[in-house]
Enzyme design. Structure first.
Site, PDB file in Angstrom:
ATOM      1  CG  ASP A  25      41.592 -10.775 -44.053  1.00 16.66           C
ATOM      2  OD1 ASP A  25      41.754 -11.776 -44.776  1.00 16.66           O
ATOM      3  OD2 ASP A  25      41.376  -9.637 -44.509  1.00 16.66           O
ATOM      4  NE  ARG A 107      37.658   0.460 -36.862  1.00 12.05           N
ATOM      5  CZ  ARG A 107      36.865  -0.510 -37.258  1.00 12.05           C
ATOM      6  NH1 ARG A 107      36.106  -1.145 -36.377  1.00 12.05           N
ATOM      7  NH2 ARG A 107      36.821  -0.873 -38.524  1.00 12.05           N
ATOM      8  CG  ASP A 136      39.721   1.404 -39.126  1.00 11.00           C
ATOM      9  OD1 ASP A 136      39.239   2.449 -38.654  1.00 11.00           O
ATOM     10  OD2 ASP A 136      39.040   0.566 -39.734  1.00 11.00           O
ATOM     11  CB  SER A 190      36.794  -4.481 -47.643  1.00  7.43           C
ATOM     12  OG  SER A 190      36.996  -3.087 -47.704  1.00  7.43           O
TER      13      SER A 190
END
Length: 417
Positions: A25, A107, A136, A190
């Site tokens: 990705d 993050r 996110d 995922s």
């Protein structure tokens, strides 16, 4: 170059710092940035303890035309645990009562490093690979704007027209992006991982009525397969942070890694959760946080003998707000920093050791000691203690606390209620 974003007056992008994993990705995003924006791309790959080799990301970036001086790979494991995970655990932070915030807390550090690199190389934009449905995107971008308010943010999943796996694969083939065989099919779920946890979402996990398949778990064995003999472990604390295991001093990242192994071996740390995302929808995920699931009750145990009641109860009242700030991406907000100052003040005497029994998915506190303990055995004993405590004093204490209740009862009686 045309800007594909809507509702913005974005300036043309000359150089962008991409949060890059080396996977399919983000490799597609890298090439898409080059073809869509015609800009120079700088890649940043963070080692947060996800357990993957990082050098392949460097080779992949070079293969896609990134100059060696524009490839940044950093080992952030110690900084991650010391400056993000441990401060969060001082607060005993859990979101919606159970989630230990493993993805959320990673993050802000990635965002911070991207901005630092952008400043260093003169980039005018940053880019992440988060989708337009998740939390996110919010966390990354709130971090970017808090640290560099004039930065341009590129979010490909909100901009491009690649809406299916087939289109992504076709784009990769068109631009000679290597695709491993396991990436050609539809992924069953995922995964996001770091030293604190692994989270799995999507596909086979989307129906909350279905049990999580065994093949999803990567960080823990099942409690049923855990040893029949308990594991006894002692965690040492200094000022609210774990510093040793069984008397051995360890760095923050090494300590968490050791707790992860203990949790794995004893089937500890699995969580099947339906949570409320910040963007408004509910989502179902499976989280594995073996070390954190051990650390939380240990920290609460050492606080139980070192924190005054008022301080402990105030912390518990503020914790849900603190946890929500982290979950929603407000790590760099003034209110989070204010709460952190209060929390850190409370930890001045949170020093000592906690003994735990780990057994088939369970974490059981079996002892705690501290040189700063407020627990007074002479005061609390049912026997006649050495500390002066007059039982008769309790009568006045109770009557004073009952005064307003008695007044209310008298009014009810007058009113005939």
């Amino acid at each position: 170059m045309s800007d594909t974003r809507t509702g913005t007056d974005a300036k043309p992008v000359k150089k962008v710092v991409l949060a890059y994993s080396g996977g399919l990705d983000t490799s597609i995003i890298l090439k898409w940035l080059q073809t869509t924006y015609g800009c120079e791309v700088v890649t940043f790959t963070a080692d947060l303890g996800q357990g993957e080799e990082l050098e392949p990301a460097r080779r992949k970036a070079e293969l896609l035309g990134i100059k060696p001086e524009n490839i940044f790979i950093e080992d952030l494991r110690e900084e991650f645990v010391r400056d993000y995970v441990f401060p969060m655990f001082r607060a005993n932070a859990v979101y919606e009562g159970v989630y230990l915030l493993g993805t959320s807390i990673a993050r802000p550090l990635i965002a911070k490093k991207q901005i630092e690199i952008a400043e260093r190389v003169g980039a005018d934009a940053v880019c992440h690979g988060a989708t337009g449905k998740g939390n996110d995107q919010v966390r990354f971008e709130l971090g970017y704007y808090a640290l560099k308010p004039d930065v341009t943010v590129i979010a490909p999943w909100r901009e491009w027209d690649l809406k299916s796996r087939e289109q992504l694969i076709a784009f990769a083939e068109q631009h000679q992006i290597p695709i491993s065989k396991d990436k050609r099919g539809e992924s069953p779920f995922s995964v996001d991982a770091n030293l604190l946890h692994a989270s799995s979402e999507g596909k086979v996990l989307e129906d909350p009525a279905d049990e999580v398949p065994d093949y999803v778990f990567s960080r823990t064995i099942s409690p049923e397969e855990a040893p029949d003999t308990p594991t006894i472990v002692t965690i040492g604390f200094e000022k609210g942070d774990a510093v040793s295991i069984d008397g051995q001093a360890l760095s923050p990242a090494s300590l968490l890694a050791r707790l992860n192994q203990l949790g794995h071996d004893n089937g500890i740390g699995r969580l099947d959760l339906v949570e409320n995302r910040f963007v408004g929808m509910k989502s179902r995920g499976m989280y594995e946080t073996p070390g954190g699931t051990i650390l939380l009750p240990a920290h609460r145990a050492i606080e139980s003998i070192t924190l005054d009641r008022g301080a402990a109860h105030l912390k518990d009242q503020l914790m849900p707000q603190y946890a929500e700030l982290i979950y929603n991406g407000f790590w760099f907000s003034p209110e989070r920093e204010m709460l952190q100052a209060l929390i850190d003040k409370s930890q001045e005497h949170v020093t000592g050791a906690v003994r735990l029994k780990l057994y088939k998915g369970g974490v059981h506190v079996i002892g705690r000691t501290s040189p700063h303990s407020l627990y007074d055995q002479d005061l609390v004993t049912f026997e006649e203690g050495a500390v002066a405590y007059d039982h008769r004093d309790a009568a006045g204490f109770i009557k004073l606390n009952a005064l307003r209740l008695r007044t209310l009862a008298q009014r009810k009686k007058r009113d005939g209620a």
